[in-house]
Scaffold this motif. Sequence first.
Motif, PDB file in Angstrom:
ATOM      1  N   ASP A   1       0.863  -1.182   0.000  1.00 60.02           N
ATOM      2  CA  ASP A   1       0.000   0.000   0.000  1.00 60.02           C
ATOM      3  C   ASP A   1       0.898   1.229   0.000  1.00 60.02           C
ATOM      4  N   LYS A   2       0.356   2.369  -0.445  1.00 58.36           N
ATOM      5  CA  LYS A   2       1.169   3.573  -0.517  1.00 58.36           C
ATOM      6  C   LYS A   2       0.275   4.796  -0.619  1.00 58.36           C
ATOM      7  N   SER A   3       0.873   5.955  -0.378  1.00 55.64           N
ATOM      8  CA  SER A   3       0.164   7.214  -0.530  1.00 55.64           C
ATOM      9  C   SER A   3      -0.323   7.363  -1.960  1.00 55.64           C
ATOM     10  N   SER A   4      -1.399   8.124  -2.132  1.00 56.25           N
ATOM     11  CA  SER A   4      -1.995   8.253  -3.461  1.00 56.25           C
ATOM     12  C   SER A   4      -1.417   9.398  -4.273  1.00 56.25           C
ATOM     13  N   ASP A   5      -0.702  10.318  -3.624  1.00 60.53           N
ATOM     14  CA  ASP A   5      -0.118  11.417  -4.392  1.00 60.53           C
ATOM     15  C   ASP A   5       1.138  11.920  -3.705  1.00 60.53           C
TER      16      ASP A   5
ATOM     17  N   ALA B   1       4.345   4.249   2.936  1.00 64.75           N
ATOM     18  CA  ALA B   1       4.288   2.997   2.187  1.00 64.75           C
ATOM     19  C   ALA B   1       4.173   1.865   3.197  1.00 64.75           C
ATOM     20  N   VAL B   2       3.350   0.892   2.876  1.00 62.06           N
ATOM     21  CA  VAL B   2       3.257  -0.320   3.690  1.00 62.06           C
ATOM     22  C   VAL B   2       4.046  -1.399   2.962  1.00 62.06           C
ATOM     23  N   VAL B   3       5.054  -1.940   3.620  1.00 61.34           N
ATOM     24  CA  VAL B   3       5.944  -2.898   2.971  1.00 61.34           C
ATOM     25  C   VAL B   3       5.906  -4.232   3.699  1.00 61.34           C
TER      26      VAL B   3
ATOM     27  N   GLN C   1       6.742   5.861   7.147  1.00 59.24           N
ATOM     28  CA  GLN C   1       6.269   7.215   6.886  1.00 59.24           C
ATOM     29  C   GLN C   1       7.450   8.162   6.723  1.00 59.24           C
ATOM     30  N   VAL C   2       7.257   9.192   5.928  1.00 63.36           N
ATOM     31  CA  VAL C   2       8.277  10.227   5.794  1.00 63.36           C
ATOM     32  C   VAL C   2       7.612  11.590   5.713  1.00 63.36           C
TER      33      VAL C   2
END
Length: 414
Positions: free
Chosen positions: A297-301, A308-310, A320-321
């Motif tokens: 999963d990841k941010s949309s923009d 990001a989910v890894v 997160q950043v």
Amino acid sequence: MFADQHEDPFEERLAAALHETGGGFDTDRTALAARGEAHGRRTRFVRRAAVAGGTAGVVLACLGGALVLRPGGTATEAVPSSVTASAKPKPSITARLATDEEMIETLKNLLPQGDFSEERGQGTQPADDRKVPAPSAGLVFDDGDGAAAIGVTVGRVQPGGTVARQAAQCPDRVYIPYDACRTSRLADGSVVTVLQGYEYPDRRADTKFWSAELVTPTGQHITVSEWNAAAEKDKPVTRTDPPLNPAELTRLAAAKEWRTIANALPEPLPEPELPGSDLHARTDLLALLPKGLKVTDKSSDDGDFAYAVVDDGKGRSMVQVNVQPDMLDVAGDLFDSSSETLPDGTRVAVKQGPGDRGDQVMWTVDTMRADGRRVVISAFNAGTQNETATRETPALTIAQMRKMALDARWWSGS
């Protein structure tokens, strides 16, 4: 009782969140703040949270759980650009002032038949005073199936501005779990987002929180909230669901009575440009992740925040950043004598502690260049901040996070 209608919901929850940062950020306070706050407020929130909490984790939690909206729900139809057009058409409905009592009576008249109690209202304030609370009303409503808190707040936003755009989005499920969320356009061009979620993201109680947020093409902004209890917190659940279904919530938010009140409010101040809006945190984060990690999963923009989910095969882990320019004014609150200082003046602080829920672990590497450019990365041993641990430690090591945070790529476009 329910949220104090004499206070702006965002400011009230902001104050509560900041108060609680001393013992760990309470993401439950993000439920209302998450929906549609201006970039100017977001920037102030980041700085105040950084000062209050003194940790990178607090700042990331605030951004992730409270203020950064990423589309995560379904939409009945696409929301065309005309909804957020930058032009400023004049309102077509007559403006009127409203007293505290009139706000209460308006809400009561728009609700179905039932019993009312604990009524509270905030009327229209002088147009030259922008610091006063927005017009609002709240009460406990019982239609025979159980008491429920219901509230409404009326405001104005810049057409085409950040709040208007964010109001047309459902929050990201990674941060705000919910059962349903839908954004749709009304016949008059207004956009309404109806959220069916929970007061507590971790579902520690069965209190449901449902809301409808409506923005008209001229910037009238109405938010209706309801619970399946007589108060948002600290009251027992009285019914399975809040009393108004999504269609009824929409009709209540769209009532012309609220628009006439909104038109009596002063025009909203121009929204300041968010520093760092030219950053590409998501692109950079994905590029800098260590090899061997599967992104689930990841941010949309893009922007100054990303996640990001890894998964490395041992369980999901959220990373997160946040990339922030010009943060020297809070450097003293983020770094101390235990922090590392590199030859070029960059400061590095590492924290390893508990996450927000249960047996979660949160690791953070906070870096700040000599000119105030800050990159802070956090990793969890869970796929979201609202679930229990999925693994013993985060998928990234401190050394990997440090290398990522110090990479020059974050600032290559600024």
